[in-house]
Design a protein around this motif. Structure first.
Motif, PDB file in Angstrom:
ATOM      1  N   GLY A   1     -36.944  32.839  22.211  1.00 45.17           N
ATOM      2  CA  GLY A   1     -35.685  33.364  22.728  1.00 45.17           C
ATOM      3  C   GLY A   1     -34.774  32.222  23.142  1.00 45.17           C
ATOM      4  N   THR A   2     -33.470  32.456  23.123  1.00 46.54           N
ATOM      5  CA  THR A   2     -32.487  31.425  23.472  1.00 46.54           C
ATOM      6  C   THR A   2     -31.689  31.861  24.695  1.00 46.54           C
ATOM      7  OG1 THR A   2     -32.277  30.640  21.191  1.00 46.54           O
ATOM      8  CG2 THR A   2     -30.471  30.126  22.695  1.00 46.54           C
ATOM      9  N   LYS A   3     -31.621  30.966  25.671  1.00 43.65           N
ATOM     10  CA  LYS A   3     -30.760  31.172  26.838  1.00 43.65           C
ATOM     11  C   LYS A   3     -29.535  30.287  26.664  1.00 43.65           C
ATOM     12  CE  LYS A   3     -30.400  30.309  31.818  1.00 43.65           C
ATOM     13  NZ  LYS A   3     -29.232  29.401  31.649  1.00 43.65           N
ATOM     14  N   LEU A   4     -28.371  30.900  26.509  1.00 38.32           N
ATOM     15  CA  LEU A   4     -27.142  30.133  26.415  1.00 38.32           C
ATOM     16  C   LEU A   4     -26.767  29.591  27.788  1.00 38.32           C
ATOM     17  CD1 LEU A   4     -25.103  32.471  24.032  1.00 38.32           C
ATOM     18  CD2 LEU A   4     -26.554  30.505  23.435  1.00 38.32           C
ATOM     19  N   ASP A   5     -25.924  28.585  27.782  1.00 34.75           N
ATOM     20  CA  ASP A   5     -25.587  27.874  29.014  1.00 34.75           C
ATOM     21  C   ASP A   5     -25.102  28.822  30.109  1.00 34.75           C
ATOM     22  OD1 ASP A   5     -24.917  25.974  30.870  1.00 34.75           O
ATOM     23  OD2 ASP A   5     -23.054  25.381  29.905  1.00 34.75           O
ATOM     24  N   ASN A   6     -24.323  29.818  29.748  1.00 35.71           N
ATOM     25  CA  ASN A   6     -23.719  30.707  30.757  1.00 35.71           C
ATOM     26  C   ASN A   6     -24.550  31.953  31.052  1.00 35.71           C
ATOM     27  OD1 ASN A   6     -21.427  29.052  31.077  1.00 35.71           O
ATOM     28  ND2 ASN A   6     -20.466  29.955  29.252  1.00 35.71           N
ATOM     29  N   ASP A   7     -25.695  32.103  30.380  1.00 31.82           N
ATOM     30  CA  ASP A   7     -26.545  33.268  30.628  1.00 31.82           C
ATOM     31  C   ASP A   7     -27.217  33.176  31.994  1.00 31.82           C
ATOM     32  OD1 ASP A   7     -25.891  34.243  28.175  1.00 31.82           O
ATOM     33  OD2 ASP A   7     -27.768  33.658  27.199  1.00 31.82           O
ATOM     34  N   LYS A   8     -27.524  34.330  32.563  1.00 30.03           N
ATOM     35  CA  LYS A   8     -28.242  34.361  33.828  1.00 30.03           C
ATOM     36  C   LYS A   8     -29.707  33.979  33.617  1.00 30.03           C
ATOM     37  CE  LYS A   8     -25.299  37.855  36.022  1.00 30.03           C
ATOM     38  NZ  LYS A   8     -25.263  39.198  36.646  1.00 30.03           N
TER      39      LYS A   8
END
Length: 578
Positions: A511-518
């Motif tokens: 899974g990928t967490k983008l910079d602005n994701d919580k």
């Protein structure tokens, strides 16, 4: 002058005593262990309610077990009194379901359960000391497990009857051969089928740079076109690099080269007493930064995909943070394999790390100038005593089986040392004080922050990792301000990384967490992302290609007349240092 020299003399005496003592304790501090047990005993003595509760629990469970054991003599299908933990493989065979072995196994599991209850939850005991006492109880119970003894192991008894005792004769031979190998300090003779440069670390390449600390290998291309950005791999300095270039079928290096990547690999020098004063900054500058300089000279005008494994990943992160502070953007991406950057929850390895233990290890390393391979391997064997000690003893000494050897096991026996100053700094600044996560770690006299890294990251953790627990590796999400693609794969610290396509029973989550994701807690992350069969190498390689700028003609190996002329063929010379 005399009054000032006295403390130094006394300190030297203490260090000498600890150094000699440490050789007998395999590097474990007696003081650290005694303090932990004293903490547990004193608080136990001051907790009459807990003692009463334990006594009642013991009496009740004993009565219930005796009733169950009486029924088990007559009913072979009686459900287990205690269900083993899912990861406990010791009593799975059908022989353990028959009387009297079912009673023996269940009685032992009852004992384990009671000791777990007795060593945990004592009011007032520090968490660290509680973990140490609990771990010690587990080690003692592992020793007396019925699987380890001839008379209480049904599989051993059955094999002895079937082979008319020849298994015990072969086991005695295996034991004697092991004793002799330890006396002369030799590897298992069966390891001879695996040899560096013969069938291990044989991907073609050249050493294009060498300094006191590293050799840099550039691998020859096998495709007509390659991704523009090269890959620089930083393995841990506690291991020989060729775990990522084992046999040809499971070599990560070969896999990348065959997929059209230009690959560089750091091969670390195996330190001796003369290297005692090498420190963490030497490893950052002479190791990572000098290698990166060579790569960007050989492949000019291109950024680099940085890849770090275990401690090598920690070192790569330190270098990347220092570069980010100086607005040096030579890294295109950063990939971390089983890498910890926040050591606040570093798993069972922390059992061996406190002020007393580190001070004791410092004295040992002060005496010899480095941490010996045997002292390091002892701690890892304790963490996985069933897999690395007791199951081996049963299979080789009681069942008479030939020692099992594969390429990964052969690599595992080829350990390296750690220089005194660097390892002291590593243990104190990272493990004990957690300076990197707390933004106190300094490079060039100035503190660095992992949050300065803006480079896209790919982090891999393994589900059964005793060295870098996956939830500890997952903490990278909380430290960086960039996109993080996270993979959780099955397997352990090494087997989960050597994970070639086609390997049976392999799976992963991604899974990928983008910079602005919580931020998503690790347990919730594991629930959200489905399990995918196969090797994580494939989505990672696709991720590298996605973050590359296109295909180009492969660069030449070295600079041909420049500062990075090829020196010798891969695997180089440092990998052969004992």
């Amino acid at each position: 002058m005399t009054r000032m020299s006295v403390p130094n003399v006394k300190n030297s005496i203490d260090r000498a005593i600890h150094a000699v003592e440490g050789r007998m304790t395999n590097g474990l501090s007696p003081a650290s262990i005694m303090v932990a047990y004293f903490d547990w005993l004193v608080h136990m003595a001051h907790s009459p309610g807990k003692v009463s509760e334990m006594s009642e629990n013991f009496a009740r469970k004993t009565v219930d077990f005796n009733i169950w054991a009486a029924r088990a003599t007559m009913d072979p299908d009686l459900p287990d009194f205690i269900q083993p933990l899912p990861e406990d493989r010791r009593f799975r065979s059908e022989e353990w379901k028959k009387f009297p072995f079912n009673v023996i196994a269940q009685g032992f599991l009852l004992k384990e359960q009671w000791w777990h209850y007795a060593t945990m939850g004592i009011p007032g005991v520090s968490k660290h000391h509680e973990s140490m006492v609990h771990f010690g109880a587990r080690q003692w119970l592992d020793i007396i497990s019925p699987t380890n003894f001839f008379a209480t192991n049904p599989h051993v008894l059955k094999t002895t009857v079937e082979q008319s005792g020849q298994n015990l004769v072969k086991g005695a031979e295996n034991f004697w051969n092991e004793v002799m190998r330890n006396i002369v300090d030799q590897h298992n003779a069966a390891d001879s089928e695996y040899s560096v440069g013969k069938n291990l670390a044989v991907t073609k390449g050249k050493v294009v740079y060498r300094n006191r600390l590293v050799e840099l290998i550039q691998y020859e291309p096998t495709t007509k076109k390659v991704d523009a950005e090269p890959v620089l791999i930083v393995p841990a300095w506690i291991m020989k690099y060729y775990i990522l270039d084992l046999s040809q079928y499971n070599s990560l290096v070969k896999y990348l080269v065959d997929k059209g990547h230009t690959v560089f690999m750091i091969s670390w020098h195996n330190p001796t007493a003369q290297d005692r004063d090498l420190d963490m900054e030497d490893y950052v500058i002479q190791g990572v930064m000098e290698s990166l300089k060579a790569v960007t000279t050989i492949v000019p005008d291109q950024k680099v995909h940085g890849v770090g494994y275990c401690l090598g990943g920690t070192l790569l992160t330190i270098a990347a943070a220092a570069m980010a502070r100086n607005e040096d953007d030579r890294f295109k991406t950063i990939t971390l394999f089983t890498t910890q950057t926040d050591f606040s929850e570093a798993g069972e390895l922390m059992l061996f790390i406190d002020e007393s233990q580190i001070s004791y290890m410092e004295d040992m390393m002060w005496d010899q100038g480095y941490l010996d391979t045997k002292q390091m391997s002892g701690a890892f064997q304790l963490l996985r005593s069933f897999d690395l000690v007791w199951s081996k003893m049963v299979s080789e000494y009681l069942l008479g089986e030939q020692p099992r050897v594969n390429d990964l096991m052969s690599w595992n026996a080829d350990a390296t040392r750690m220089p005194y100053k660097m390892h002291t700094q590593y243990l104190r600044r990272l493990f004990l004080d957690n300076d990197l996560a707390a933004r106190r770690f300094e490079v060039g006299g100035k503190p660095i922050s992992v949050s300065d890294i803006r480079t896209p990251m790919f982090a891999v953790a393994t589900g059964k990792d005793h060295v870098a627990p996956w939830k500890s590796v997952y903490k990278i999400h909380q430290l960086v301000d960039t996109d993080v693609t996270f993979v959780l794969t099955n397997g352990g610290h090494n087997a989960g990384i050597v994970n070639e396509p086609g390997h049976p029973r392999r799976h992963y989550q991604i899974g990928t967490k983008l910079d602005n994701d919580k931020f998503v807690p690790p347990a919730e992350w594991a629930e959200r992302h489905p399990v995918i069969d196969g090797s994580w190498w494939e989505p990672w390689e696709a991720w590298l290609t996605e973050h590359s700028s296109g295909k180009v003609t492969p660069p030449q190996v070295g600079t041909k007349g420049g500062d990075y002329d090829p020196i010798c063929d891969a695997p180089g010379t440092y990998v052969f240092e004992d």
